[in-house]
Scaffold this motif. Structure first.
Motif, PDB file in Angstrom:
ATOM      1  N   GLU A 129     -19.786  12.332   8.834  1.00  0.00           N
ATOM      2  CA  GLU A 129     -20.245  10.957   8.993  1.00  0.00           C
ATOM      3  C   GLU A 129     -21.359  10.875  10.036  1.00  0.00           C
ATOM      4  N   HIS A 130     -22.127   9.788   9.965  1.00  0.00           N
ATOM      5  CA  HIS A 130     -23.225   9.547  10.907  1.00  0.00           C
ATOM      6  C   HIS A 130     -22.701   9.638  12.340  1.00  0.00           C
ATOM      7  N   PRO A 131     -23.408  10.356  13.228  1.00  0.00           N
ATOM      8  CA  PRO A 131     -22.922  10.495  14.603  1.00  0.00           C
ATOM      9  C   PRO A 131     -22.910   9.166  15.349  1.00  0.00           C
ATOM     10  N   ARG A 132     -22.067   9.102  16.360  1.00  0.00           N
ATOM     11  CA  ARG A 132     -22.044   7.916  17.222  1.00  0.00           C
ATOM     12  C   ARG A 132     -23.366   7.811  17.976  1.00  0.00           C
ATOM     13  N   GLU A 133     -23.683   6.598  18.428  1.00  0.00           N
ATOM     14  CA  GLU A 133     -24.970   6.338  19.080  1.00  0.00           C
ATOM     15  C   GLU A 133     -25.233   7.317  20.222  1.00  0.00           C
ATOM     16  N   GLU A 134     -24.185   7.598  21.011  1.00  0.00           N
ATOM     17  CA  GLU A 134     -24.380   8.470  22.173  1.00  0.00           C
ATOM     18  C   GLU A 134     -24.558   9.941  21.782  1.00  0.00           C
ATOM     19  N   ASP A 135     -24.262  10.278  20.505  1.00  0.00           N
ATOM     20  CA  ASP A 135     -24.376  11.670  20.065  1.00  0.00           C
ATOM     21  C   ASP A 135     -25.633  11.947  19.244  1.00  0.00           C
ATOM     22  N   ILE A 136     -26.424  10.900  18.983  1.00  0.00           N
ATOM     23  CA  ILE A 136     -27.595  11.071  18.110  1.00  0.00           C
ATOM     24  C   ILE A 136     -28.609  12.046  18.698  1.00  0.00           C
ATOM     25  N   LYS A 137     -28.830  11.998  20.022  1.00  0.00           N
ATOM     26  CA  LYS A 137     -29.827  12.876  20.632  1.00  0.00           C
ATOM     27  C   LYS A 137     -29.489  14.347  20.450  1.00  0.00           C
ATOM     28  N   THR A 138     -28.209  14.680  20.470  1.00  0.00           N
ATOM     29  CA  THR A 138     -27.810  16.089  20.378  1.00  0.00           C
ATOM     30  C   THR A 138     -27.524  16.523  18.933  1.00  0.00           C
ATOM     31  N   TRP A 139     -27.538  15.556  18.000  1.00  0.00           N
ATOM     32  CA  TRP A 139     -27.275  15.907  16.590  1.00  0.00           C
ATOM     33  C   TRP A 139     -28.420  16.738  16.026  1.00  0.00           C
ATOM     34  N   LYS A 140     -28.068  17.786  15.305  1.00  0.00           N
ATOM     35  CA  LYS A 140     -29.090  18.634  14.688  1.00  0.00           C
ATOM     36  C   LYS A 140     -28.937  18.617  13.171  1.00  0.00           C
ATOM     37  N   ARG A 141     -30.069  18.563  12.487  1.00  0.00           N
ATOM     38  CA  ARG A 141     -30.026  18.612  11.027  1.00  0.00           C
ATOM     39  C   ARG A 141     -29.433  19.942  10.568  1.00  0.00           C
TER      40      ARG A 141
END
Length: 325
Positions: A129-141
């Protein structure tokens, strides 16, 4: 060696490759289901389209081998295999790297040229699922290998598009593949439309230089997250309204959901008449069948509709299915 050429959208590149490689007497192997735009290119030629069954992981290698053996027994030798490996239109399926390796190995054994149509590669976001707002910066494709990257024998032509990641109005795509084949596409271009729009190319080149590799990656990450969030929204609403009437696989890339309807063997009339009359726009599975066979599937797209429109459409579709049941 390999080369690359720019085209007026990847569809033009596919059309020129088809013109170059396929004749009326040829047998062509394609995904089943497959992209309707490619069927529209190939059918007028009069070639024999042979669909290879797909599942959630794309084209099934064992099915491909079985069909090749059957065709060999009939004295038929296909030369071209066409596949959409990522976020496939219409099924939304994505082939894992291991399966791509298996398909490439089979292509080498049977001397097939692969047309890798991959406009949704940069819309690969995975099944989580789409990451939480605070995790978007560290999310990698998530990453994946292309069939072209595996090619050691000069048997893959790859088609990419800027339509899904920059702007469809730019009408820019590019073809990568063995130099002798790319040279012939360039000659075709010189004899037909001369060249893609210089303005579109200049705008795109300026933007890519401005971004650089890091800016490009940040952009495609944002685009992937955008579609990932829409996927989650659409799927949650589909579970709310359609769980009793359909089943589907969660797409990990692209913008399509492939619904298998319960108790309906042919969705053509349901979609083209009843759904249209109810102002619900879906596509019947038959539109994507290489053999034009009846289908129990329908394709939905979640690319542009708002959450409210998604909910209204699925609620209307539920009513149609409930009445059918």
């Amino acid at each position: 060696g390999w080369s690359m050429c720019v085209q007026t959208g990847s569809q033009e590149g596919i059309a020129k490759a088809v013109d170059m490689l396929i004749g009326p007497e040829d047998t062509v192997l394609v995904d089943d289901p497959t992209y309707a735009g490619t069927l529209a290119l190939m059918r007028p030629i009069g070639c024999n389209l042979v669909g290879i069954k797909c599942d959630a992981g794309g084209m099934i290698p064992t099915e491909l081998e079985t069909r090749l053996q059957e065709l060999k027994g009939q004295g038929i030798r296909p030369r071209v295999l066409y596949t959409v490996p990522t976020g496939q239109n219409p099924s939304g399926c994505t082939a894992p790297d291991q399966r791509k390796e298996e398909l490439y190995k089979i292509a080498c054994e049977w001397d097939l040229l692969i047309l890798e149509d991959d406009p949704y590669r940069f819309l690969y976001y995975g099944t989580e699922e789409h990451p939480r707002e605070e995790d978007i910066k560290t999310w990698k494709r998530p990453t994946s290998r292309s069939l072209f990257s595996m090619d050691t024998q000069g048997r893959v032509m790859r088609f990419d598009s800027f339509s899904k990641i920059l702007s469809s109005g730019l009408r820019l795509g590019f073809v990568t593949g063995p130099t002798p084949l790319i040279d012939r596409i360039n000659l075709h271009t010189q004899a037909s439309n001369l060249h893609p729009s210089g303005l579109s190319q200049a705008v795109c080149a300026k933007l890519l230089r401005h971004w650089g590799p890091e800016g490009w990656e940040n952009h495609v990450k944002r685009v992937a997250l955008y579609y990932m969030k829409r996927r989650d929204t659409f799927q949650a609403l589909a579970r709310k309204y359609l769980s009793e009437y359909a089943e589907w696989t969660t797409p990990s890339a692209g913008m399509f959901v492939w619904f298998k309807l319960h108790g309906i063997s042919d969705t053509q009339e349901l979609i083209q008449k009843k759904a249209m009359n109810a102002n619900v726009i879906l596509l019947p599975g038959q539109a994507f069948s290489p053999s034009n066979s009846k289908s129990e599937y329908v394709r939905a797209a979640f690319s542009t509709a708002s959450k409210a429109d998604m909910e209204e459409a699925l609620a209307r579709f539920q009513k149609l299915l409930a009445a059918k049941a």
